[in-house]
Design a protein around this motif. Structure first.
Motif, mmCIF file in Angstrom:
data_model
loop_
_atom_site.group_PDB
_atom_site.id
_atom_site.type_symbol
_atom_site.label_atom_id
_atom_site.label_comp_id
_atom_site.label_asym_id
_atom_site.label_seq_id
_atom_site.Cartn_x
_atom_site.Cartn_y
_atom_site.Cartn_z
ATOM 1 N N HIS A 179 0.834 -1.200 0.000
ATOM 2 C CA HIS A 179 0.000 0.000 0.000
ATOM 3 C C HIS A 179 0.872 1.255 0.000
ATOM 4 O O HIS A 179 1.220 1.787 1.067
ATOM 5 N N PRO A 180 1.225 1.739 -1.168
ATOM 6 C CA PRO A 180 2.105 2.908 -1.263
ATOM 7 C C PRO A 180 1.499 4.176 -0.670
ATOM 8 O O PRO A 180 2.221 5.151 -0.446
ATOM 9 N N GLU A 181 0.188 4.173 -0.404
ATOM 10 C CA GLU A 181 -0.423 5.372 0.167
ATOM 11 C C GLU A 181 -0.007 5.600 1.617
ATOM 12 O O GLU A 181 -0.074 6.726 2.113
ATOM 13 N N TYR A 182 0.428 4.534 2.290
ATOM 14 C CA TYR A 182 0.888 4.694 3.668
ATOM 15 C C TYR A 182 2.355 5.130 3.701
ATOM 16 O O TYR A 182 3.192 4.558 2.995
ATOM 17 N N SER A 183 2.657 6.104 4.526
ATOM 18 C CA SER A 183 4.043 6.559 4.647
ATOM 19 C C SER A 183 4.821 5.707 5.641
ATOM 20 O O SER A 183 6.039 5.568 5.526
ATOM 21 N N SER A 184 4.120 5.133 6.627
ATOM 22 C CA SER A 184 4.786 4.310 7.636
ATOM 23 C C SER A 184 3.742 3.533 8.427
ATOM 24 O O SER A 184 2.535 3.762 8.299
ATOM 25 N N VAL A 185 4.255 2.628 9.267
ATOM 26 C CA VAL A 185 3.406 1.830 10.150
ATOM 27 C C VAL A 185 4.017 1.878 11.544
ATOM 28 O O VAL A 185 5.239 1.778 11.694
ATOM 29 N N ARG A 186 3.171 2.029 12.559
ATOM 30 C CA ARG A 186 3.653 2.014 13.938
ATOM 31 C C ARG A 186 2.832 1.014 14.742
ATOM 32 O O ARG A 186 1.610 0.951 14.599
ATOM 33 N N THR A 187 3.506 0.233 15.587
ATOM 34 C CA THR A 187 2.762 -0.559 16.543
ATOM 35 C C THR A 187 2.399 0.346 17.716
ATOM 36 O O THR A 187 3.204 1.170 18.162
ATOM 37 N N ILE A 188 1.185 0.195 18.188
ATOM 38 C CA ILE A 188 0.673 1.045 19.251
ATOM 39 C C ILE A 188 -0.039 0.174 20.287
ATOM 40 O O ILE A 188 -0.480 -0.929 19.977
ATOM 41 N N CYS A 189 -0.113 0.659 21.515
ATOM 42 C CA CYS A 189 -0.881 -0.065 22.533
ATOM 43 C C CYS A 189 -1.692 0.937 23.341
ATOM 44 O O CYS A 189 -1.273 2.080 23.548
ATOM 45 N N GLU A 190 -2.849 0.487 23.781
ATOM 46 C CA GLU A 190 -3.746 1.370 24.517
ATOM 47 C C GLU A 190 -3.116 1.769 25.847
ATOM 48 O O GLU A 190 -2.453 0.967 26.511
ATOM 49 N N THR A 191 -3.329 3.016 26.221
ATOM 50 C CA THR A 191 -2.751 3.522 27.457
ATOM 51 C C THR A 191 -3.780 4.366 28.201
ATOM 52 O O THR A 191 -4.886 4.615 27.689
ATOM 53 N N GLU A 192 -3.434 4.800 29.387
ATOM 54 C CA GLU A 192 -4.332 5.624 30.193
ATOM 55 C C GLU A 192 -4.626 6.945 29.479
ATOM 56 O O GLU A 192 -3.709 7.634 29.018
ATOM 57 N N SER A 193 -5.911 7.269 29.369
ATOM 58 C CA SER A 193 -6.310 8.505 28.679
ATOM 59 C C SER A 193 -6.587 9.657 29.635
ATOM 60 O O SER A 193 -6.658 10.805 29.224
ATOM 61 N N ARG A 194 -6.714 9.351 30.923
ATOM 62 C CA ARG A 194 -7.051 10.388 31.916
ATOM 63 C C ARG A 194 -5.772 10.894 32.578
ATOM 64 O O ARG A 194 -5.492 10.609 33.745
ATOM 65 N N LEU A 195 -5.004 11.677 31.829
ATOM 66 C CA LEU A 195 -3.703 12.141 32.304
ATOM 67 C C LEU A 195 -3.772 13.591 32.780
ATOM 68 O O LEU A 195 -4.563 14.393 32.294
#
Length: 234
Positions: A127-143
């Motif tokens: 998929h050339p439309e994507y510039s990159s890929v990152r792995t992500i994980c859910e984290t605390e949103s109430r900071l």
């Protein structure tokens, strides 16, 4: 397409000395990233370091270290883009074929999902439309942040002392593993580009060793022998 795994391992960590080669279960941290890269089947596995000692350790565990970092890429203030510029210049200098894609494997992350990273590589290839890929994980949103000792919410707390996580929404940590296109035009501050695909991974893969406390937590998990841990270890 040529895909190189790069293990960036600067030697000058001040908060936790020689962090990248600290041993867990008989292996230095960089060895976990090197073994993961080998399991990925990348065309080359290269360790970028400024240290002859680190170079020797990386080579023992199967990585190539065809050159040491230049001074500008080894400073305390050096960022990824400085290391990438140095890599590109050294590839040209040492007549090493420049890859199309780089898998950036920070050695302070020990746990990784092999199938997910393989999926990320294939997605970027197809998929050339994507510039990159990152792995992500859910984290605390109430900071919160501190201002003169006073807690200030960084989210809309609706003037409540407690608010449900669901009412704030999901937030994600990045930085564990990045997969991105690599060329002469892509060495600046925005080397990941603006069309980044996020692949959600297990929270254990988001554990980053920044200091000795982090190290001890990860060490305990690695040495626990739990199956849910072992599947992310290489």
């Amino acid at each position: 397409m040529k895909v190189y795994a790069i293990v960036p391992a600067r030697s000058g960590s001040k908060g936790f000395k020689n962090k990248n080669v600290q041993q867990i279960n008989g292996s230095p941290l960089i060895a976990y990233s090197i073994r993961f890269a080998q399991a990925l089947g990348c065309d080359r596995v290269i360790c970028s370091t400024d240290s002859e000692v680190y170079r020797d350790i990386a080579e023992i565990h199967g990585a190539e270290v065809p050159f040491l970092r230049s001074d500008f890429a080894a400073r305390d203030t050096a960022m990824e883009q400085d290391v990438l510029k140095d890599l590109y210049e050294k590839f040209i200098q040492y007549q090493i074929e420049v890859p199309d894609i780089i898998v950036w494997l920070r050695p302070t992350f020990v746990f990784r999902d092999l199938e997910l990273i393989q999926q990320g590589i294939q997605t970027l290839i197809q998929h050339p439309e994507y510039s990159s890929v990152r792995t992500i994980c859910e984290t605390e949103s109430r900071l919160y942040r501190l201002e003169d000792g006073k807690l200030i919410p960084t989210f809309d707390d609706q003037n409540k002392s407690m608010i449900r996580r669901q009412d704030v929404g999901s937030r994600y940590k990045v930085y564990s593993t990045d997969i991105f296109r690599f060329n002469k035009e892509n060495l600046g501050d925005d080397f990941l580009g603006r069309n980044v695909l996020g692949l959600v991974t297990d929270k254990i893969c988001g554990l980053d060793i920044d200091d000795e406390s982090d190290f001890n937590i990860v060490k305990c998990l690695v040495e626990s022998g739990l199956e849910d841990v072992k599947k992310y270890l290489f």
